[in-house]
Design an enzyme around this catalytic site. Structure first.
Site, PDB file in Angstrom:
ATOM      1  CB  ALA A   1      -6.535   2.693   7.139  1.00 55.45           C
ATOM      2  N   GLY A   2      -6.439   0.006   6.806  1.00 63.73           N
ATOM      3  CA  GLY A   2      -6.506  -1.450   6.870  1.00 63.73           C
ATOM      4  C   GLY A   2      -5.623  -2.055   5.807  1.00 63.73           C
ATOM      5  CB  CYS A   3      -4.084  -0.702   3.040  1.00 65.91           C
ATOM      6  SG  CYS A   3      -5.789  -0.353   2.666  1.00 65.91           S
ATOM      7  CB  VAL A   4      -0.344  -1.164   7.266  1.00 67.69           C
ATOM      8  CG1 VAL A   4       0.044   0.185   6.718  1.00 67.69           C
ATOM      9  CG2 VAL A   4      -1.503  -1.024   8.201  1.00 67.69           C
TER      10      VAL A   4
ATOM     11  CB  THR B   1      -0.865   0.078   1.258  1.00 68.80           C
ATOM     12  OG1 THR B   1      -0.040  -0.255   2.354  1.00 68.80           O
ATOM     13  CG2 THR B   1      -2.048  -0.803   1.107  1.00 68.80           C
TER      14      THR B   1
END
Lengths: 410, 104
Positions: free
Chosen positions: B101-104, A197
Site C-alpha cells: 500500500a502506501g499508494c494513495v 494507484t
C-alpha cells in the site's frame, strides 16, 4: 488534572488544540502545543505560487492567531519522546511531561536522500512542497522558454498525492497561455504503475495526461540524479532527461519519531488505522500526515479524522471502548487547468469513483470530471480553511465517506 | 473475490491474481507463483520472501521496497536483480500478500 501534549501546530495539531480545548474543562485538562515553525502556511497555495497565480505572502499567517486561549504554546523543536517516562524533550533541553501525547508533526521532503538530487537544487532541479521551493520555482518557470519539463515523484507516500498531477496539468495550461506549448515536452514520471494507484481514477487521470500530449513514465523507481547529464536514473537503468525537473523528494516523518522508537522505516508513527492510537503505547496517538495510516497525506484527512477522534480519544482515556472508527476518508480537488478542476472522494476501502458530491442527485459537485464548479470550490476553500477548519468549527461535510451519489462501474 | 486452482488446490485471489488469504500460502505455492511470472527461485529469493511473510504477520502490511532494504537488509538494487522491473509487486505476488500500500 491531566495533561495533554500536542506536538506540531500545522493543520492537524491546530484543529486538535481547538477541538480539545472546547471539549475538556480547563480545570480538568491542561493542554500544551509545541510549535516548531512559527508560521502557519496555507499549503494548497504552494501549487499556484509557481504559476504566478497566487501572491506568496498571502499563504503565510502567524500561528498564534489560531491557537485558542487556554492552550499553552511552546516554541521549539522536539528532540525525543520517552514513552515510559511520558516526557517530551526539546532540542534546547526543556522537558515537557504529559499524561497523553498527540503527535502531529507531519511529513517533510528530503531531497538529500536521493543521490545527486541536491547538487543542482534551485538550478535545473526544483520542487514546490515548501514555501521557499514554490517561490523559487516561480522564477524558474517564468524563465523557461522551451525544452523538457519533467514532473517526478520519488517514492510513495507523499503529501497531497494528487498535487504532482495537478502541477502537470497546470503546466500544460501555463505554456499554452504563453503560446509556447509546442516548444515544451512534458513527462510525468512516477513509481506507480499509472497516473494514480486506484484503477478508476488512474484511467481518468491517464486520459487527462494523454489528451494533453503529456508522456507517462510509470514504475520508475529512482536510484539517482545525474546533474551533469541532467537526467533521472532508475534502479532498472532507465534514463529520463530534463531541462527543468520538478520533483517530489522522499517524504519522511519527523526525525524524533524514529529516535524515540515510535515510527516505521520512514519515521511515520505506527498507529491503529481506526483509533489512531499507537500500536505499542496506550498514551500516544498520531494525527494528520505524521501517522502511518494507509490513506492520503492531506489536510482533508486531518479534518475528517478530527470529526471523530476527539470523542473517541475521550472514551479511550476514560477506559471505554471506542464506538466509532476513522475510515480513511479523504476528499481532494484536482486542478486541471483552464479554470476547471476535478474532485475525488474515497476512503480505506472505496477507491475514487465517478458521481456527485456531497449529496446524491443534487450534487452539486461532479466527481472525477472536470468542471468549473469544482475549481470555484477549490478557490472558496481557502476562506473556509482559515475561518472554519483550523478553529475546528463544523463544516457541512460528512465525517465518514458515503456511497450516496457514487456510481460503481460494472 | 474469486478462487483459482494452483498445484491442485483452490486458493482465494483478487482481480490481479494476488492471494487474499495469508494462511493459504506455503512455499510450494510460492514456487508455483514465481514460475508463473518467470522467476527461478534461489536461496536469496526465499530469504526475501520469508522476510516479507514474517514482516506482514507482525505489521499487517506488505513491506515496500524501502522497508525490505532498511529493515530486511536487502538493498533495492539487489531486489531489482532478484525480481526484475517491478520488485515490490513481484515479491508480494510470490509471497502471497496484497500489493504494497502506501499508494494513495
Amino acid at each position: 488534572m491531566r495533561t495533554l501534549l500536542i506536538l506540531g501546530a500545522g493543520t492537524a495539531g491546530t484543529i486538535a488544540a481547538n477541538k480539545f480545548r472546547r471539549r475538556f474543562a480547563q480545570d480538568e485538562w491542561a493542554i500544551t502545543i509545541v510549535e516548531q515553525r512559527g508560521a502557519h502556511f496555507y499549503q494548497p497555495a504552494f501549487l499556484f505560487i509557481p504559476f504566478g497565480k497566487y501572491p506568496p505572502e498571502r499563504a503565510q499567517r502567524n500561528t498564534d492567531r489560531y491557537i485558542p486561549k487556554g492552550v499553552t504554546r511552546v516554541e521549539g523543536e522536539v528532540d525525543r519522546v520517552d514513552p515510559d517516562a511520558r516526557t517530551a524533550t526539546l532540542l534546547d533541553g526543556r522537558t515537557l511531561p504529559y499524561d497523553y501525547l498527540i503527535i502531529a508533526t507531519g511529513t517533510s521532503p528530503h531531497p538529500e536522500e536521493t543521490p545527486g538530487m541536491t547538487d543542482d537544487w534551485h538550478g535545473h532541479v526544483h520542487s514546490f512542497y515548501t514555501y521557499e521551493d514554490a517561490v523559487e520555482l516561480r522564477s524558474a518557470l517564468a524563465n523557461f522558454d522551451g525544452g523538457r519539463l519533467v514532473m517526478h515523484i520519488t517514492e510513495m507516500p507523499i503529501k497531497c498525492p494528487v498535487a504532482p498531477l495537478e502541477f502537470t496539468l497546470l503546466a500544460d495550461d501555463h505554456f499554452r497561455s504563453r503560446g509556447i506549448r509546442d516548444k515544451v515536452d512534458i513527462t510525468f514520471v512516477t513509481p506507480l504503475s499509472g497516473a494514480f494507484t486506484k484503477p478508476v481514477a488512474a484511467e481518468t487521470f491517464g486520459g487527462a495526461l494523454s489528451d494533453r500530449g503529456i508522456s507517462l513514465e510509470s514504475d520508475f523507481l529512482i536510484e539517482s540524479i545525474d546533474p551533469e547529464k541532467q537526467q533521472l536514473v532508475s534502479y532498472d537503468e532507465r534514463e529520463v532527461p530534463y531541462d527543468l525537473l520538478v520533483t517530489v523528494p522522499l517524504n519522511r516523518g519527523a526525525a524524533f519519531v524514529g529516535r524515540s522508537g515510535l515510527g516505521d522505516e520512514l519515521d511515520f508513527v505506527t498507529v491503529d488505522k481506526s483509533t489512531l492510537r499507537h500500536t505499542k503505547y496506550d498514551t500516544i496517538f498520531a494525527i494528520g500526515d505524521a501517522a502511518n495510516v494507509p490513506t492520503s497525506k492531506a489536510g482533508a484527512v486531518a479534518h475528517f479524522e478530527m470529526d471523530t477522534f476527539p470523542e473517541q480519544f475521550e472514551r479511550m482515556v476514560n477506559g471505554e471502548e471506542p464506538n466509532d472508527a476513522f475510515d480513511g476518508h479523504a476528499t481532494c480537488f484536482i486542478e486541471s487547468g483552464g479554470g476547471k478542476a476535478m474532485l475525488i472522494d474515497f476512503n480505506y476501502d472505496t477507491e475514487p469513483l465517478p458521481g456527485t458530491f456531497p449529496v446524491s442527485k443534487l450534487g452539486p459537485l461532479p466527481l472525477l470530471k472536470e468542471s468549473r464548479l469544482n475549481h470555484l470550490g477549490k478557490l472558496g476553500f481557502e476562506w473556509a480553511y482559515w475561518a472554519m477548519l483550523l478553529p475546528g468549527r463544523r463544516m457541512p461535510l460528512p465525517a465518514h465517506m458515503s456511497m450516496k451519489g457514487k456510481k460503481v462501474p460494472h | 473475490m474469486s478462487t483459482t486452482s494452483l498445484i491442485g488446490r483452490e486458493v482465494h485471489v483478487d482481480a490481479e491474481g494476488f492471494l487474499t488469504e495469508f494462511d493459504e500460502w506455503d512455499e510450494a505455492l510460492g514456487a508455483e507463483l514465481a514460475a508463473q511470472i518467470g522467476v527461478a527461485m534461489t536461496d536469496d529469493h526465499w530469504a526475501l520472501i520469508r522476510f516479507l511473510r514474517a514482516d506482514y504477520a507482525e505489521t499487517g502490511q506488505t513491506a515496500t521496497t524501502r522497508r525490505v532494504a532498511t529493515v530486511g537488509g536487502v538493498p533495492v538494487k539487489q531486489q531489482f536483480e532478484l525480481f526484475p522491473k517491478k520488485p515490490g509487486k513481484k515479491m508480494a505476488y510470490v509471497a502471497g500478500l496484497p500489493k504494497p500500500a502506501g499508494c494513495v
